[in-house]
Design a protein around this motif. Structure first.
Motif, short mmCIF file in Angstrom:
data_model
loop_
_atom_site.label_atom_id
_atom_site.label_comp_id
_atom_site.label_asym_id
_atom_site.label_seq_id
_atom_site.Cartn_x
_atom_site.Cartn_y
_atom_site.Cartn_z
N SER A 99 33.81 35.07 33.45
CA SER A 99 32.44 35.13 33.98
C SER A 99 31.60 33.99 33.44
O SER A 99 31.91 33.40 32.39
CB SER A 99 31.76 36.46 33.61
OG SER A 99 31.20 36.41 32.32
N GLN A 100 30.52 33.68 34.17
CA GLN A 100 29.56 32.72 33.66
C GLN A 100 28.88 33.31 32.43
O GLN A 100 28.98 34.50 32.16
CB GLN A 100 28.57 32.30 34.75
CG GLN A 100 27.93 33.42 35.55
CD GLN A 100 26.74 34.03 34.87
OE1 GLN A 100 26.88 35.07 34.25
NE2 GLN A 100 25.58 33.41 35.00
N HIS A 101 28.21 32.46 31.66
CA HIS A 101 27.83 32.83 30.30
C HIS A 101 26.86 34.01 30.20
O HIS A 101 27.04 34.88 29.35
CB HIS A 101 27.24 31.62 29.58
CG HIS A 101 28.22 30.52 29.35
ND1 HIS A 101 29.26 30.61 28.46
CD2 HIS A 101 28.33 29.29 29.92
CE1 HIS A 101 29.97 29.50 28.48
NE2 HIS A 101 29.43 28.67 29.35
N SER A 128 34.38 33.43 28.98
CA SER A 128 33.14 32.97 29.62
C SER A 128 33.18 31.46 29.68
O SER A 128 33.67 30.80 28.75
CB SER A 128 31.91 33.45 28.84
OG SER A 128 31.90 32.90 27.53
N GLN A 129 32.69 30.91 30.80
CA GLN A 129 32.76 29.47 31.00
C GLN A 129 31.70 29.06 32.01
O GLN A 129 30.99 29.89 32.57
CB GLN A 129 34.14 29.07 31.52
CG GLN A 129 35.00 28.27 30.55
CD GLN A 129 34.42 26.92 30.15
OE1 GLN A 129 33.41 26.47 30.70
NE2 GLN A 129 35.05 26.27 29.19
N TYR A 130 31.60 27.74 32.23
CA TYR A 130 30.74 27.25 33.29
C TYR A 130 31.34 27.62 34.64
O TYR A 130 32.56 27.76 34.79
CB TYR A 130 30.57 25.73 33.17
CG TYR A 130 29.82 25.31 31.93
CD1 TYR A 130 28.45 25.56 31.82
CD2 TYR A 130 30.47 24.68 30.88
CE1 TYR A 130 27.75 25.19 30.68
CE2 TYR A 130 29.78 24.31 29.73
CZ TYR A 130 28.42 24.56 29.64
OH TYR A 130 27.74 24.21 28.51
N SER A 131 30.49 27.75 35.64
CA SER A 131 30.91 28.26 36.94
C SER A 131 31.97 27.41 37.61
O SER A 131 32.88 27.93 38.27
CB SER A 131 29.70 28.42 37.86
OG SER A 131 28.84 29.45 37.37
N ILE A 134 35.29 28.29 36.10
CA ILE A 134 35.75 29.62 36.52
C ILE A 134 36.40 29.54 37.90
O ILE A 134 37.46 30.12 38.15
CB ILE A 134 34.57 30.61 36.54
CG1 ILE A 134 34.10 30.90 35.11
CG2 ILE A 134 34.96 31.92 37.24
CD1 ILE A 134 32.82 31.66 35.02
N CYS A 148 30.71 33.87 39.13
CA CYS A 148 30.18 32.52 38.93
C CYS A 148 28.91 32.31 39.74
O CYS A 148 28.56 33.12 40.59
CB CYS A 148 31.22 31.48 39.33
SG CYS A 148 31.67 31.51 41.09
N GLU A 149 28.26 31.20 39.45
CA GLU A 149 27.12 30.77 40.26
C GLU A 149 27.64 29.93 41.42
O GLU A 149 28.72 29.35 41.36
CB GLU A 149 26.15 29.95 39.40
CG GLU A 149 25.53 30.74 38.27
CD GLU A 149 24.67 29.88 37.35
OE1 GLU A 149 24.42 28.70 37.70
OE2 GLU A 149 24.25 30.38 36.30
N HIS A 199 19.96 22.58 38.17
CA HIS A 199 20.26 24.01 38.29
C HIS A 199 19.34 24.66 39.32
O HIS A 199 18.17 24.29 39.46
CB HIS A 199 20.09 24.71 36.94
CG HIS A 199 20.69 26.08 36.90
ND1 HIS A 199 19.96 27.20 37.20
CD2 HIS A 199 21.95 26.49 36.61
CE1 HIS A 199 20.74 28.27 37.08
NE2 HIS A 199 21.95 27.86 36.74
N MET A 267 24.94 33.88 43.42
CA MET A 267 26.15 34.03 42.62
C MET A 267 27.26 34.61 43.50
O MET A 267 27.05 34.86 44.69
CB MET A 267 25.87 34.95 41.41
CG MET A 267 24.74 34.47 40.52
SD MET A 267 24.36 35.62 39.18
CE MET A 267 25.88 35.52 38.23
#
Length: 299
Positions: A99-101, A128-131, A134, A148-149, A199, A267
């Motif tokens: 999942s995103q953070h 957890s990671q950046y989208s 992921i 993710c986003e 963003h 998302m």
């Protein structure tokens, strides 16, 4: 040039642990063995990968770039190894979620805990990671389910869209806390703590201020919602955040308020469209989508 995987694995472990000692422990080999593998890699590539500064190993820019390239490969082998172990031990299912953070600090662990309550033998892999990462992991099969986003970068994903409404985080002693709903007009010269300019929350907040004819004063940029909230707690300004980080942080130094015009985050829950889900993943996906329903707002 033929690089050995063990060299890359040793380099990866040094970056992950931050020390040769930690890498040796992680891989189960001696410290001289790790140092030798690193020396071989530097010699074959002709690249300086680490510098020693005040007794600490510090990555060079070349090392950071190389790490990004091999991270997925090394983690992929780790997953293969774990799968073999699970099959040998006849584990009762394996759950693989990324999942995103902002979801990783409370929401997703709570959902996983709920799912795992009646599955004591289930093996769980969560990151957890950046989208963007992921999406890469799910596409490559390293994880079965990702959150993710958007935007999405691959057309080989099964997508369950999710739109969540953001709220403003404010220090509890800020005079703005007296309002239930905040607008660009009320914020005026209030310092804004924001994600990077690219963003979606930053862009949409900037558009809301521009439409109202109010200058937006951005004081701090950072890359994680959790970081933004930390600055709010220190009284450095207000920040537009998603509900997941707000609802799972119980620090009394901040409060949250609605913002008008409403700003949503786009998302998605994603799975691979080219690989069938395991039964464990199917069951978890059903629970996850149900738990996300209260956060869903019209797109």
């Amino acid at each position: 040039m033929r690089l050995r995987f063990r060299q890359l694995q040793a380099f990866h472990a040094i970056v992950e642990s931050g020390t040769v000692t930690g890498a040796a422990e992680a891989l189960g080999i001696s410290q001289p063995g790790i140092s030798n593998l690193l020396a071989q890699l530097e010699r074959q590539t002709g690249l300086p990968l680490f510098e020693r500064v005040h007794g600490r190993l510090v990555q060079t820019p070349e090392a950071a770039m190389l790490f990004r390239e091999i991270d997925t490969v090394v983690r992929g082998l780790d997953h293969v190894t774990q799968t073999v172990v699970d099959l040998q031990n006849k584990q009762a299912g394996q759950l693989q979620v990324a999942s995103q953070h902002s979801m990783s600090f409370g929401f997703i662990p709570a959902v996983i805990a709920k799912f795992a309550k009646d599955r004591p033998d289930m093996n769980i892999s969560f990151q957890s990671q950046y989208s963007t990462k992921i999406q890469e992991w799910v596409t490559s099969g390293l994880f079965e389910i990702g959150i993710c986003e958007r935007p999405l970068l691959y057309d080989t994903l099964t997508v369950y869209p999710l739109h969540v409404q953001t709220r403003l985080a404010i220090h509890r002693d800020d005079p703005l806390a007296q309002y239930d709903v905040l607008t660009p007009e009320l914020l005026g010269d209030t310092p804004i703590i924001a994600m990077g300019p690219d963003h979606m929350t930053h862009r949409r907040l900037r558009e809301a201020f521009a439409d109202a004819g109010i200058p937006m004063r951005t004081r701090v940029h950072s890359h994680l919602f959790k970081n933004l909230l930390s600055f709010v707690k220190e009284g450095m300004g207000v920040s537009l955040l998603d509900p997941f980080v707000l609802e799972h942080d119980f620090d009394p130094r901040f409060v949250s308020r609605a913002f008008e015009p409403a700003i949503n985050m786009d998302m998605a829950v994603i799975t691979s469209a080219t690989r069938p889900l395991s039964q464990t993943a199917k069951d978890f996906l059903e629970l996850l989508l149900k738990e996300l329903e209260p956060y869903q707002t019209p797109s």
